[in-house]
Design a protein around this motif. Structure first.
Motif, PDB file in Angstrom:
ATOM      1  N   GLU A 174       0.809  -1.217   0.000  1.00  0.00           N
ATOM      2  CA  GLU A 174       0.000   0.000   0.000  1.00  0.00           C
ATOM      3  C   GLU A 174       0.848   1.277   0.000  1.00  0.00           C
ATOM      4  O   GLU A 174       0.303   2.377  -0.019  1.00  0.00           O
ATOM      5  CB  GLU A 174      -0.915   0.017   1.231  1.00  0.00           C
ATOM      6  CG  GLU A 174      -1.978  -1.072   1.238  1.00  0.00           C
ATOM      7  CD  GLU A 174      -2.990  -0.882   0.113  1.00  0.00           C
ATOM      8  OE1 GLU A 174      -3.460   0.248  -0.080  1.00  0.00           O
ATOM      9  OE2 GLU A 174      -3.299  -1.877  -0.573  1.00  0.00           O
ATOM     10  N   ALA A 213       0.228   7.660   2.069  1.00  0.00           N
ATOM     11  CA  ALA A 213      -0.690   6.519   2.057  1.00  0.00           C
ATOM     12  C   ALA A 213      -1.137   6.189   3.476  1.00  0.00           C
ATOM     13  O   ALA A 213      -0.352   6.246   4.420  1.00  0.00           O
ATOM     14  CB  ALA A 213      -0.006   5.312   1.424  1.00  0.00           C
ATOM     15  N   GLY A 258      -3.238   3.292   4.074  1.00  0.00           N
ATOM     16  CA  GLY A 258      -3.460   1.860   4.200  1.00  0.00           C
ATOM     17  C   GLY A 258      -2.161   1.102   4.394  1.00  0.00           C
ATOM     18  O   GLY A 258      -1.059   1.643   4.258  1.00  0.00           O
ATOM     19  N   SER A 259      -2.283  -0.178   4.731  1.00  0.00           N
ATOM     20  CA  SER A 259      -1.106  -1.025   4.920  1.00  0.00           C
ATOM     21  C   SER A 259      -1.452  -2.455   4.547  1.00  0.00           C
ATOM     22  O   SER A 259      -2.497  -2.978   4.933  1.00  0.00           O
ATOM     23  CB  SER A 259      -0.624  -0.960   6.370  1.00  0.00           C
ATOM     24  OG  SER A 259       0.508  -1.788   6.565  1.00  0.00           O
ATOM     25  N   ASN A 260      -0.583  -3.081   3.785  1.00  0.00           N
ATOM     26  CA  ASN A 260      -0.711  -4.497   3.445  1.00  0.00           C
ATOM     27  C   ASN A 260       0.689  -5.088   3.418  1.00  0.00           C
ATOM     28  O   ASN A 260       1.381  -5.067   2.412  1.00  0.00           O
ATOM     29  CB  ASN A 260      -1.396  -4.679   2.090  1.00  0.00           C
ATOM     30  CG  ASN A 260      -1.516  -6.145   1.712  1.00  0.00           C
ATOM     31  OD1 ASN A 260      -1.817  -6.979   2.560  1.00  0.00           O
ATOM     32  ND2 ASN A 260      -1.258  -6.461   0.446  1.00  0.00           N
TER      33      ASN A 260
END
Length: 491
Positions: free
Chosen positions: A225, A405, A407-409
């Motif tokens: 992300e 950003a 979000g995190s994945n």
């Protein structure tokens, strides 16, 4: 940081048992140490972006019980070193402000031991230094604890804070001192792998933009992300003199200037240019011929009194960007905009006293010149890229960053030696080995969009003759920040 001394031998890598990641979050302003372990087994740590100190800093704990220190993160060096609380630089007196980022009292740690008396020595090109012992102690970062971590202890130093170096083991100071690769010890990423915190010796770096409050370095994985498009793998090259991997040298194969008024291809007799991706360097340093073309595009003027290219601070709002291409045709391209390339000259605003920019605030351009290879792409470049450092396969993964950003994945490397997840190889890296550099002046068609005037006006921006003595003194006081923290000599 760029090592000046040539090193010998091959890298030493270790195996690990399981795939986990350790992450430090990056913050622009100084905060106290925060440690948190998440449910998914990853670790989070705060790093601060201290502009006036020239880099990104991590809050860590050293010893038992843990003592809080804030250390500079550096992909261009390989040792952790900390200032001793007994070092004179840490005394708060009329001449010293003390070690405000913390120092280490070795006598207060029950797990402290000396492993190399008088063997730790690093000197920097501005004359600053740190000398002392190699020691071992507990080191905690991001909630992850490493036992018997080898570090340098600065007993005699004029630098008021230490470093966390995460480069190749062959770039450790002890190897340069002994001239023997057998002196290498398990530095931070290697020990993380050996102690099972990460599966392989690899990490990813997301500095975010110049004004951002958050970013991260993630050991053992990538965060899908935090970048745009796809990651592309490019080769890290061995040191040409030692034929060994000792620093993160990659091939810069193209550079373009683009704005609303046109696009220029910039050239250099050095192309392809060997560059080190170095978070310990605040600025970027390229061959003089190509740096001068960049200055011409943006209307920066070089002042020999300071050894710097300067321009008005208002240029941070300028239209235009530079496109850095790597690994030959089809390789990754990173666009760097002007708001990432214009930095203050001093803490307090200063104005041009005369010339075409009279009365405007003075800033430094984020790309300066250097006279020999390997050259450096520091924070002024790295903020625009998501960079994965794979020290096992000797590859770098690059993609345009996703600024701010939310979000995190996180995707962990599954095993030792696994390739960078979700990354494809640059298709034409064989052409990088061909010497094709040439020097021809661009038309500077893009300069009008950068500067809001035509190329002829840009060419007339020559530095005026006036007394820079006051500003020169201020600039010199920042020499360690701008140069010393990025160029160091191991002796």
């Amino acid at each position: 940081m760029k090592s000046v001394v040539t090193l010998v031998a091959s890298a030493l890598l270790a195996s690990v048992a399981q795939a986990q990641v350790v992450q430090w979050d990056i913050a622009k302003r100084h905060v106290g140490p925060r440690f948190a372990k998440r449910q998914d087994g990853t670790f989070t740590e705060v790093i601060t972006n201290e502009k006036t100190r020239g880099g990104y800093f991590a809050s860590c704990q050293v010893g038992t019980p843990g003592q809080n220190l804030t250390l500079q993160l550096d992909t261009g060096s390989s040792d952790i070193w900390v200032p001793s609380s007994s070092a004179s630089v840490c005394d708060q007196d009329s001449q010293n402000s003390g070690c405000t980022f913390g120092s280490f009292d070795e006598s207060a740690s029950s797990t402290f031991s000396v492993v190399g008396e008088n063997e730790f020595t690093i000197s920097y090109v501005d004359g600053s230094h740190s000398k002392g012992d190699y020691v071992a102690d507990t080191f905690e970062i991001g909630g992850a604890t490493l036992n018997n971590m080898t570090m340098g202890l600065g007993l005699s130093t004029d630098i008021p804070y230490g470093l966390v170096g995460v480069g190749y083991a062959l770039n450790e100071a002890i190897i340069a001192n002994t001239q023997s690769a057998s002196s290498a010890y398990d530095n931070l990423p290697v020990l993380m792998q050996k102690q099972g915190l990460i599966a392989t010796n690899a990490y990813s770096l997301w500095l975010n933009d110049l004004d951002a409050n958050t970013g991260s370095i993630l050991f053992g994985g990538i965060d899908t992300e935090k970048y745009q498009g796809e990651l592309t793998r490019i080769n890290i090259y061995k040191d040409s003199q030692t034929n060994a991997f000792s620093s993160f040298i990659v091939a810069l194969t193209s550079l373009q200037a683009s704005s609303s008024s046109g696009t220029d291809t910039l050239t250099s007799s050095e192309l392809p240019v060997p560059v080190v991706l170095d978070s310990g360097t605040t600025f970027s340093y390229l061959p003089t011929d190509i740096a001068e073309q960049m200055w011409q595009e943006v209307g920066a003027a070089y002042y020999t009194q300071l050894g710097l290219a300067l321009l008005p601070c208002s240029m941070e709002n300028s239209d235009g960007h530079f496109s850095f291409g790597f690994g030959g045709s089809g390789g990754p391209v990173i666009n760097v905009t002007m708001d990432e390339l214009v930095l203050p000259l001093t803490d307090e605003p200063q104005q041009f006293p005369s010339g075409p920019y009279e009365g405007q605030d003075i800033c430094q351009f984020g790309v300066q010149n250097f006279s020999s290879s390997p050259y450096l792409l520091g924070d002024t470049f790295l903020r625009s890229a998501y960079v994965v450092y794979d020290l096992v396969n000797n590859e770098i993964g690059l993609a345009p960053t996703d600024f701010n950003a939310t979000g995190s994945n996180v995707v962990a490397f599954p095993s030792e030696g696994a390739q960078i997840p979700s990354a494809s190889a640059a298709p034409n890296q064989a052409e990088v080995t061909q010497t094709s550099g040439s020097l021809s002046q661009p038309t500077y068609g893009a300069s009008g969009g950068f500067q809001n005037h035509d190329a002829e006006s840009a060419a007339s921006l020559l530095p005026p003759a006036f007394d820079w003595s006051r500003i020169a003194v201020m600039g010199a006081s920042m020499c360690f920040v701008m140069v010393g923290s990025g160029f160091f000599l191991l002796i």
